[in-house]
Scaffold this active site. Structure first.
Site, short mmCIF file in Angstrom:
data_model
loop_
_atom_site.label_atom_id
_atom_site.label_comp_id
_atom_site.label_asym_id
_atom_site.label_seq_id
_atom_site.Cartn_x
_atom_site.Cartn_y
_atom_site.Cartn_z
N HIS A 10 -2.21 10.04 0.34
CA HIS A 10 -2.38 8.72 -0.27
C HIS A 10 -2.26 8.82 -1.80
CE1 HIS A 10 -3.78 4.61 -0.08
NE2 HIS A 10 -4.50 4.86 -1.14
N ASP B 290 4.21 -14.76 11.33
CA ASP B 290 2.93 -15.22 10.80
C ASP B 290 1.89 -14.10 10.98
OD1 ASP B 290 0.44 -16.38 10.45
OD2 ASP B 290 0.96 -18.24 11.46
N LYS C 111 -7.57 -1.51 11.15
CA LYS C 111 -6.92 -1.89 9.87
C LYS C 111 -5.70 -1.00 9.66
CE LYS C 111 -6.30 -1.88 5.21
NZ LYS C 111 -5.49 -0.95 4.41
N GLU D 20 0.84 -1.22 0.00
CA GLU D 20 0.00 0.00 0.00
C GLU D 20 0.87 1.26 0.00
OE1 GLU D 20 -3.38 -0.12 2.67
OE2 GLU D 20 -3.45 2.06 2.70
C1 MEV Z 1 -5.97 2.81 4.98
O1 MEV Z 1 -5.23 1.69 4.58
C2 MEV Z 1 -6.01 2.91 6.49
C3 MEV Z 1 -6.91 4.00 7.05
O2 MEV Z 1 -8.23 3.88 6.52
C4 MEV Z 1 -6.89 3.86 8.54
C5 MEV Z 1 -7.89 4.76 9.26
O3 MEV Z 1 -8.93 5.14 8.67
O4 MEV Z 1 -7.62 5.04 10.46
C6 MEV Z 1 -6.43 5.37 6.62
#
Ligand code: MEV
Length: 443
Positions: A396, A299, A283, A85
């Site tokens: 991003h 792992d 995430k 990513e």
């Molecule tokens: C993107 O990979 C992760 C985010 O969505 C985490 C978040 O929203 O805190 C930017």
């Protein structure tokens, strides 16, 4: 059924590729070359990689990146990260730099206990089994002496065995839950070997115990396997600083400092309240954690499974991190179980996992737990900071621009021009394509 096969695993790698290319690709020659192109020239190294799984036909490459400037408990690290990513490594690096100027990160491990289970059925009364358990436990402990000897020498081994009664949920269902200290190894093979021994010895013990009547000898082991939920293999990482040192958290968004910190803490609280937000929030934490876990040959499925269960420990899925201000001090922390190792398994076999560990100073499992948790916290800090100030897309899409340009086959000159242009413009796939088409017609 022309496209199914028996004995695929027995074919040579070349034959596997040919079979795949001829059956599943329009251009068999191109497919063969693409798969073979990623094969390593060094046959010995390729053999090691092929040995990781069955039916390997090629290598799948991901970037091996580094996030420098992490200071954890006063120790400096350049952290290896394997992830696809675009913005993750940039975000981790920027958070590391941010906290470098504010005393760095702190972390501590509160436990390293791993768990395993023997699930079994027994038709007798729970009281009878509990009465028998002290003798059964002594028998089980002695029965695995040979298997635990090496681990005991390293300072670990089998810690305890408990008997649990689940007959109120499933008729005749009991469980042996064993706890282990596996030192610097993740210990999955060690734990599973001991558990399988327990399974055999449990049956033997019940079938031969003199105090049991014949109708009580019927025991059935259902399965013996480690548990990936290890709530006592736990690490905490945190940062703190006077609230007024977070001025630049807000500067980009044109917010007064106090309100940016307030927005940050509110955003983290929202992830404690709402599972939909908590899943995305966590995430983001795993973006950092998984990348270090992969780089160090650990792992990541085990770590993810464990972390998500831990996030549900209150009965609802919640944020793994917390943020608050107390007496003018901002504190942000992450607590997470991390069942990982720095010896054995892939850590020793994968050539780059070895480099990754060396880059980190060949840490113990405890030290690696602290590093991994810190990167998770840093990643979370960077994501939430962007979300409550500039929004996530700015950083991003800047990183993603490179991917789009590569996909569209941009030349070096076009790339430089596009980067200059998209400093001021919103990046999207179609906007980049239009820009390139325009540049190409102008030429
Ligand atoms: C993107 O990979 C992760 C985010 O969505 C985490 C978040 O929203 O805190 C930017």
């Amino acid at each position: 059924m022309a496209k199914t096969i028996s004995g695929f695993s027995k074919l040579s790698k070349r034959q596997k590729i040919e079979w795949l290319a001829n059956n599943f690709f329009e251009d068999a020659t191109a497919a063969e070359s693409a798969l073979i192109a990623w094969h390593r020239r060094d046959e010995q190294q390729q053999k090691i990689i092929d040995g990781f799984t069955e039916n390997a036909v090629s290598n799948f490459t991901l970037p091996f990146s580094v996030a420098p400037n992490f200071v954890i408990n006063g120790q400096e690290y350049a952290v290896p990260m394997v992830i696809e990513e675009s913005s993750v490594v940039a975000a981790a690096s920027s958070a590391a730099k941010f906290w470098l100027d504010r005393g760095g990160f702190r972390a501590e491990v509160s436990g390293t206990v791993k768990l395993g289970q023997v699930h079994f059925r027994w038709a007798g009364s729970p009281g009878r089994l509990y009465a028998l358990f002290p003798d059964l436990k002594t028998h089980l402990l002695a029965s695995c002496d040979d298997l635990t000897a090496n681990m005991r020498q390293r300072g670990g081994g089998l810690l305890d065995i408990e008997l649990l009664d689940f007959t109120h949920l499933e008729p005749e269902y009991f469980q042996l839950r064993a706890s282990f200290e596996t030192c610097d190894s993740m210990g999955a093979n060690f734990i599973n070997s001991v558990l399988e021994r327990f399974g055999d010895q449990l049956e033997f013990f019940i079938e031969t115990a003199p105090v049991l009547a014949d109708h009580e000898r019927d025991v059935e082991v259902i399965m013996c396997i480690l548990s990936n939920f290890t709530p006592n293999c736990l690490v905490r990482a945190w940062v703190e600083c006077p609230e007024n040192e977070l001025e630049d958290l807000a500067r980009d968004a044109g917010l007064p400092g106090r309100s940016a910190v307030d927005r940050f803490c509110t955003a983290v609280r929202i992830a404690e309240i709402d599972p939909y937000r908590a899943t995305t929030h966590n995430k983001g934490i795993f973006n950092g954690i998984d990348a270090v876990i992969l780089a160090t040959g650990n792992d990541f499925r085990a770590v993810e499974a464990c972390g998500h269960t831990y996030a549900c420990r209150s009965g609802q899925y919640r944020s793994l991190s917390r943020a608050w201000v107390e007496n003018g001090i901002f504190r942000f922390e992450l607590e997470i179980p991390l069942p990982i190792g720095t010896v054995g398994g892939l850590t020793a076999l994968h050539p780059l996992a070895k480099q990754a560990l060396e880059m980190l100073g060949n840490p113990s499992a405890r030290e690696l737990m602290m590093i991994v948790a810190t990167v998770g916290l840093a990643q979370n800090f960077a994501a939430v900071r962007s979300l409550v100030t500039t929004g996530i897309q700015q950083g991003h899409m800047k990183m993603h621009l490179t991917n789009i340009l590569n996909y569209l086959g941009a030349s070096e000159k076009e790339t430089v021009a596009a980067q200059a242009h998209f400093c001021r413009e919103t990046v999207s796939f179609s906007a980049v394509r239009t820009f390139l088409e325009g540049a190409r017609t102008r030429e």
